[in-house]
Structures are given as structure tokens and as C-alpha cells.
Design a protein around this motif. Structure first.
Motif, PDB file in Angstrom:
ATOM      1  N   GLY A 290       0.786  -1.229   0.000  1.00  0.00           N
ATOM      2  CA  GLY A 290       0.000   0.000   0.000  1.00  0.00           C
ATOM      3  C   GLY A 290       0.812   1.270   0.000  1.00  0.00           C
ATOM      4  N   ARG A 291       1.440   1.601  -1.111  1.00  0.00           N
ATOM      5  CA  ARG A 291       2.158   2.866  -1.212  1.00  0.00           C
ATOM      6  C   ARG A 291       1.180   4.027  -1.380  1.00  0.00           C
ATOM      7  NH1 ARG A 291       8.110   2.920  -3.446  1.00  0.00           N
ATOM      8  NH2 ARG A 291       8.807   0.820  -2.916  1.00  0.00           N
ATOM      9  N   ALA A 292       1.680   5.228  -1.127  1.00  0.00           N
ATOM     10  CA  ALA A 292       0.836   6.430  -1.164  1.00  0.00           C
ATOM     11  C   ALA A 292       1.222   7.320  -2.338  1.00  0.00           C
ATOM     12  CB  ALA A 292       0.962   7.198   0.149  1.00  0.00           C
ATOM     13  N   ASN A 293       0.329   8.285  -2.648  1.00  0.00           N
ATOM     14  CA  ASN A 293       0.575   9.270  -3.693  1.00  0.00           C
ATOM     15  C   ASN A 293       0.346  10.669  -3.132  1.00  0.00           C
ATOM     16  OD1 ASN A 293       0.991   7.226  -5.603  1.00  0.00           O
ATOM     17  ND2 ASN A 293      -1.178   7.161  -6.135  1.00  0.00           N
ATOM     18  N   VAL A 294       1.143  11.632  -3.596  1.00  0.00           N
ATOM     19  CA  VAL A 294       0.980  13.030  -3.205  1.00  0.00           C
ATOM     20  C   VAL A 294       0.950  13.874  -4.476  1.00  0.00           C
ATOM     21  CG1 VAL A 294       1.955  14.995  -1.960  1.00  0.00           C
ATOM     22  CG2 VAL A 294       2.168  12.692  -1.009  1.00  0.00           C
ATOM     23  N   SER A 295      -0.072  14.710  -4.606  1.00  0.00           N
ATOM     24  CA  SER A 295      -0.188  15.595  -5.758  1.00  0.00           C
ATOM     25  C   SER A 295      -0.672  16.958  -5.303  1.00  0.00           C
ATOM     26  CB  SER A 295      -1.146  15.013  -6.803  1.00  0.00           C
ATOM     27  OG  SER A 295      -2.450  14.865  -6.259  1.00  0.00           O
ATOM     28  N   GLY A 296      -0.574  17.954  -6.173  1.00  0.00           N
ATOM     29  CA  GLY A 296      -1.018  19.294  -5.832  1.00  0.00           C
ATOM     30  C   GLY A 296      -0.553  20.302  -6.859  1.00  0.00           C
ATOM     31  N   VAL A 297      -0.706  21.581  -6.515  1.00  0.00           N
ATOM     32  CA  VAL A 297      -0.305  22.679  -7.391  1.00  0.00           C
ATOM     33  C   VAL A 297       0.586  23.620  -6.595  1.00  0.00           C
ATOM     34  CG1 VAL A 297      -1.095  24.668  -8.728  1.00  0.00           C
ATOM     35  CG2 VAL A 297      -2.378  22.515  -8.806  1.00  0.00           C
ATOM     36  N   ALA A 298       1.712  24.004  -7.191  1.00  0.00           N
ATOM     37  CA  ALA A 298       2.640  24.946  -6.566  1.00  0.00           C
ATOM     38  C   ALA A 298       2.493  26.311  -7.235  1.00  0.00           C
ATOM     39  CB  ALA A 298       4.068  24.445  -6.689  1.00  0.00           C
ATOM     40  N   THR A 299       2.450  27.356  -6.432  1.00  0.00           N
ATOM     41  CA  THR A 299       2.331  28.716  -6.954  1.00  0.00           C
ATOM     42  C   THR A 299       3.467  29.578  -6.433  1.00  0.00           C
ATOM     43  OG1 THR A 299       0.875  29.327  -5.104  1.00  0.00           O
ATOM     44  CG2 THR A 299      -0.178  28.577  -7.152  1.00  0.00           C
ATOM     45  N   LEU A 300       3.736  30.640  -7.162  1.00  0.00           N
ATOM     46  CA  LEU A 300       4.751  31.621  -6.761  1.00  0.00           C
ATOM     47  C   LEU A 300       4.229  33.003  -7.132  1.00  0.00           C
ATOM     48  CD1 LEU A 300       7.614  32.065  -5.600  1.00  0.00           C
ATOM     49  CD2 LEU A 300       8.460  31.992  -7.955  1.00  0.00           C
ATOM     50  N   ASP A 301       4.061  33.876  -6.148  1.00  0.00           N
ATOM     51  CA  ASP A 301       3.486  35.203  -6.356  1.00  0.00           C
ATOM     52  C   ASP A 301       2.108  35.123  -7.005  1.00  0.00           C
ATOM     53  OD1 ASP A 301       5.796  36.379  -5.295  1.00  0.00           O
ATOM     54  OD2 ASP A 301       6.775  36.451  -7.266  1.00  0.00           O
ATOM     55  N   GLY A 302       1.334  34.108  -6.601  1.00  0.00           N
ATOM     56  CA  GLY A 302      -0.020  33.956  -7.086  1.00  0.00           C
ATOM     57  C   GLY A 302      -0.138  33.333  -8.462  1.00  0.00           C
ATOM     58  N   LYS A 303       0.990  32.929  -9.079  1.00  0.00           N
ATOM     59  CA  LYS A 303       0.977  32.310 -10.400  1.00  0.00           C
ATOM     60  C   LYS A 303       1.564  30.902 -10.319  1.00  0.00           C
ATOM     61  CE  LYS A 303       1.581  36.779 -12.715  1.00  0.00           C
ATOM     62  NZ  LYS A 303       2.435  37.574 -13.651  1.00  0.00           N
ATOM     63  N   VAL A 384      -3.063  11.839  -1.324  1.00  0.00           N
ATOM     64  CA  VAL A 384      -3.137  13.153  -0.671  1.00  0.00           C
ATOM     65  C   VAL A 384      -2.957  14.248  -1.702  1.00  0.00           C
ATOM     66  CG1 VAL A 384      -2.079  14.661   1.049  1.00  0.00           C
ATOM     67  CG2 VAL A 384      -2.315  12.212   1.506  1.00  0.00           C
ATOM     68  N   LYS A 385      -3.831  15.258  -1.643  1.00  0.00           N
ATOM     69  CA  LYS A 385      -3.693  16.454  -2.476  1.00  0.00           C
ATOM     70  C   LYS A 385      -3.326  17.619  -1.573  1.00  0.00           C
ATOM     71  CE  LYS A 385      -6.808  15.030  -6.189  1.00  0.00           C
ATOM     72  NZ  LYS A 385      -5.710  14.877  -7.152  1.00  0.00           N
ATOM     73  N   GLN A 386      -2.235  18.291  -1.911  1.00  0.00           N
ATOM     74  CA  GLN A 386      -1.726  19.369  -1.072  1.00  0.00           C
ATOM     75  C   GLN A 386      -1.129  20.457  -1.956  1.00  0.00           C
ATOM     76  OE1 GLN A 386      -1.675  19.876   2.536  1.00  0.00           O
ATOM     77  NE2 GLN A 386      -1.248  21.882   1.625  1.00  0.00           N
ATOM     78  N   ASN A 387      -1.753  21.632  -1.969  1.00  0.00           N
ATOM     79  CA  ASN A 387      -1.175  22.783  -2.669  1.00  0.00           C
ATOM     80  C   ASN A 387      -0.109  23.425  -1.806  1.00  0.00           C
ATOM     81  OD1 ASN A 387      -2.960  22.281  -4.761  1.00  0.00           O
ATOM     82  ND2 ASN A 387      -4.477  23.755  -4.015  1.00  0.00           N
ATOM     83  N   VAL A 388       0.845  24.110  -2.459  1.00  0.00           N
ATOM     84  CA  VAL A 388       1.981  24.631  -1.718  1.00  0.00           C
ATOM     85  C   VAL A 388       2.496  25.885  -2.424  1.00  0.00           C
ATOM     86  CG1 VAL A 388       3.581  23.140  -2.991  1.00  0.00           C
ATOM     87  CG2 VAL A 388       4.249  24.048  -0.762  1.00  0.00           C
ATOM     88  N   VAL A 389       3.054  26.795  -1.624  1.00  0.00           N
ATOM     89  CA  VAL A 389       3.689  27.997  -2.167  1.00  0.00           C
ATOM     90  C   VAL A 389       5.174  27.708  -2.346  1.00  0.00           C
ATOM     91  CG1 VAL A 389       4.255  30.428  -1.745  1.00  0.00           C
ATOM     92  CG2 VAL A 389       2.007  29.521  -1.090  1.00  0.00           C
ATOM     93  N   ALA A 390       5.677  27.923  -3.557  1.00  0.00           N
ATOM     94  CA  ALA A 390       7.077  27.639  -3.847  1.00  0.00           C
ATOM     95  C   ALA A 390       7.991  28.623  -3.152  1.00  0.00           C
ATOM     96  CB  ALA A 390       7.312  27.680  -5.362  1.00  0.00           C
ATOM     97  N   GLN A 391       9.174  28.152  -2.764  1.00  0.00           N
ATOM     98  CA  GLN A 391      10.169  28.990  -2.131  1.00  0.00           C
ATOM     99  C   GLN A 391      11.192  29.453  -3.156  1.00  0.00           C
ATOM    100  OE1 GLN A 391      11.774  27.410   1.578  1.00  0.00           O
ATOM    101  NE2 GLN A 391      10.141  25.868   1.653  1.00  0.00           N
TER     102      GLN A 391
END
Length: 393
Positions: A290-303, A384-391
Motif C-alpha cells: 500500500g504505497r501512497a501518492n501526493v499531488s497538488g499545485v505549486a504557486t509563486l506570487d499567485g501564479k 493526498v492532495k496538497q497545494n503549496v507555495v514555492a520557495q
């Protein structure tokens, strides 16, 4: 001329292996001869593996770093060396033997090469003398697996060195090789994911991460937990022969299975690593499903952060006994990322804009990005779906 196109950005090491095409006709004409007549020394040559920019060892290879749109030129200058010969005494009772002689059941010689997933075929010239021994020419310094054909064939490994004259007896494998009896605990081997009867099932691989001599796998023809099996060992046990040393234990062939621990008898186990001496060793590989998956969208300055590096870092990455390892992905044009087949556990999710240009493999460099990452706890089979702000890099 050669060209390797459509490569993904990243670091690469490049090698080439050539064969003395100008000598093959002469060598092959005597391949099955029994008169023992020597080959022309000027044609009894071989090309060692050559790593860019020109070394024969993988540790001397230059890492070619490619960014998007890059074009690099890597030229090789190949120099032949005198061929090394290996004498092989055929095993008693081998398939094809007639009146104590081996007949046409020539031994199969395969090379263990760094970066390759298991042995690979090499071009050799094999001759048989009147006493029934085989003379295998065309070898260069390196590690080889020698085996006899057939399902019940015998095999062993031999370290071939320059200027060596050695006779290999397949009835008495060398004492300088470690022989591991590998048992998998927690894998039934009869699920839809376990593979088919042609051996495309779960494989246990030992990867030499220290000296980078190669990858050694329990590959075989029986499906499920594939591998070479001794007739007196249980059906779930396999034998892997390796040079003594330290290895990373890696599971392959069944994506949803993951490693949860290893125990060893006659060897030292720590995390996902095992250190084995010469001789007999028992290795038990504990696995779960049972492996897991992580996906999402990364943004920088709102883009959307395009082409950024997404890292999924286990919180135990700096612990020597850690089972987990760092996973990565590159964000798409819409900023999305998808990291699949992740071992369940606790992680920190980090996205770094322009991260491919930093030394993210250095723990001290990575540590300053982790403080602003997102902690995640991944359960078995979780998506798991997780959006994140890029550094910024």
C-alpha cells in the motif's frame, strides 16, 4: 557519431563499451576449437568500459549536468588492451556432458556493470581444450557472473583482474564471494500484483552504493518472488551472490510493495542497508503493501510555479537507520506535481523555484528549506492532495 536526445534535466554519467570488430572473425573461427592453438596476440584484445571523459572506473566519471534546452558534446577516445583469459573447469554432471566431457554446453559469462540492473551479456571468445576445460577470452578487468545453461545450472561470481591467470571450478565456488539466502516476509506472492509465471514479480535488489560496482538482483524464471533458488531451500527463498561489502536493499517489480525493515544472520543490517562478509548469510526482508501518492499545485506570487522542484523529504532523512528516502518531481506548466509510489510515513513537502540549480542533495542546504515546508503524514494506500507555495532558491 552518437546522439542521446530528449533527456530530462538532471545529472548524468556517460559510458561506452566497444568490441574489437576487426578481430571477431578470427576469434569466432576458433571459438569451438579443441586444438588449443593460440590466437594472434595482436587480435587478442578487448576494450574496457570507458567513462566520460576517459576513465575506466565509474568513480572517475564526470557528472554532466543538463538544464532545459542544453546541448553538450562528449567525445571518447577508446584504447584496446590485451584480452584477459579465464579458465573454467566444467562442473560434474553438467547438462550436455558425455563420458565426463561437457559437449557443447558452453558456460555463459555475463558482466556486472555499474549502473546496470543485473548482469549483462558480453562478447567473449570461448574455446575448449582437449581436457574439456574452457578458455574464455575477450575479458577486461571487472566482476563477472559465470553460469552453466539450464534451469538447474550452477553459477558463481569471479573478480577478473589484469594480468591474472585463473581457473574457475564451478563445483567449488570461490570463498571470496558472499552468498545470501534471501527470504521475504509479508509478501504472499499470489496477488494480482505479484507478477506472472515468466518472472516479472517481486525482485530484491542489492545496490552497491559505496564502490558502485553494480546491482545484484534475485531475478529468475518462476514468477512471484523471482530469483535463483536452491533445491533444498523453501520456495520463498532465493540466493543472491555478491562481493563482500555494504549494499542498499531495494524492492522492484511490484510498485505497491514497500520495505519496512530487514534482519540478517551472519551480516550487519541497519535501516535499508546490509553489510555482508564472504560466505553464507541469511537476509530476511520485511515488506508491507500500500504505497501512497501526493499531488497538488505549486504557486509563486499567485501564479503557477513552472518547472520548479517538488521534494518530499522524510523526517528521518538524517537518521542512519532511515527506511525512507527523498522523492522528487518537476512541476508542469500549470504548476501541478504528482509524486507516486511513496513509502507511507511522515514527510515534509517542499517546492523550490529553480531548485534544480541548487545543491539540494546537501543536507545543510536542504535543511533551511524544510523549516518552511508542509508536514504530511501518509497512510498506506493514501492519495493526498496538497497545494503549496514555492520557495525562492
Amino acid at each position: 557519431m552518437y546522439e542521446l536526445a530528449n533527456l530530462s534535466p538532471g545529472g548524468y554519467r556517460l559510458s561506452v563499451r566497444a568490441h574489437p570488430w576487426y578481430a571477431e572473425a578470427t576469434q569466432q573461427s576458433g571459438a569451438s576449437g579443441t586444438d588449443g592453438s593460440p590466437l594472434d596476440p595482436s587480435l587478442d584484445v578487448a576494450y574496457p568500459p570507458t567513462w566520460f571523459p576517459g576513465g575506466s572506473e565509474v568513480v572517475t566519471a564526470e557528472t554532466i549536468v543538463l538544464h532545459a534546452g542544453d546541448t553538450r558534446q562528449a567525445d571518447f577516445h577508446l584504447v584496446p588492451i590485451p584480452s584477459i583469459h579465464l579458465k573454467i573447469a566444467p562442473p560434474t554432471g553438467a547438462s550436455g556432458a558425455v563420458n565426463g566431457r561437457q559437449g557443447q554446453a558452453f558456460p555463459i559469462v555475463e558482466e556486472i556493470t555499474p549502473g546496470a540492473n543485473g548482469p549483462r551479456a558480453v562478447s567473449v571468445a570461448t574455446r575448449r581444450d582437449p581436457q574439456g576445460e574452457f578458455d574464455v577470452g575477450g575479458l577486461t578487468p571487472g566482476l563477472y557472473q559465470v553460469r552453466t545453461p539450464g534451469q538447474e545450472g550452477r553459477s558463481t561470481m569471479v573478480d577478473v583482474t589484469a594480468n591474472s591467470v585463473r581457473t574457475l571450478n564451478l563445483d567449488a565456488p570461490g570463498s571470496d564471494i558472499a552468498r545470501l539466502t534471501v527470504h521475504v516476509d509479508g509478501f504472499a506472492g499470489d496477488t494480482e500484483e505479484s507478477g506472472d509465471r515468466r518472472g516479472r514479480g517481486l525482485r530484491v535488489s542489492l545496490i552497491d552504493t559505496d564502490t558502485q560496482r553494480g546491482t545484484f538482483s534475485s531475478v529468475g524464471d518462476e514468477g512471484g518472488f523471482a530469483g535463483r533458488r536452491r533445491s533444498k531451500t523453501p520456495a520463498t527463498d532465493r540466493i543472491i551472490e555478491v562481493p563482500p561489502g555494504r549494499y542498499e536493499v531495494v524492492l522492484q517489480g511490484v510498485p505497491n510493495i514497500y520495505l519496512i525493515g530487514i534482519t540478517a544472520k551472519g551480516a550487519e543490517a541497519s535501516g535499508r542497508y546490509v553489510t555482508v562478509p564472504a560466505g553464507e548469510t541469511t537476509l530476511t526482508v520485511h515488506v508491507a503493501n500500500g504505497r501512497a501518492n501526493v499531488s497538488g499545485v505549486a504557486t509563486l506570487d499567485g501564479k503557477p510555479a513552472v518547472g520548479a522542484m517538488a521534494l518530499l523529504v522524510p523526517i528521518t532523512i538524517e537518521e542512519p537507520d532511515s527506511i525512507g528516502f527523498l522523492r522528487q518531481d518537476q512541476t508542469n506548466t500549470d504548476g501541478s506535481f504528482d509524486i507516486e509510489n511513496v513509502i507511507p510515513g511522515q514527510y515534509i513537502l517542499v517546492v523550490i523555484d529553480g531548485g534544480w540549480q541548487i545543491n539540494w542533495g546537501d543536507r545543510s542546504t536542504l535543511r533551511r528549506y524544510l523549516t518552511r515546508g508542509i508536514p504530511l503524514e501518509l497512510k498506506p494506500s493514501a492519495s493526498v492532495k496538497q497545494n503549496v507555495v514555492a520557495q525562492a532558491p
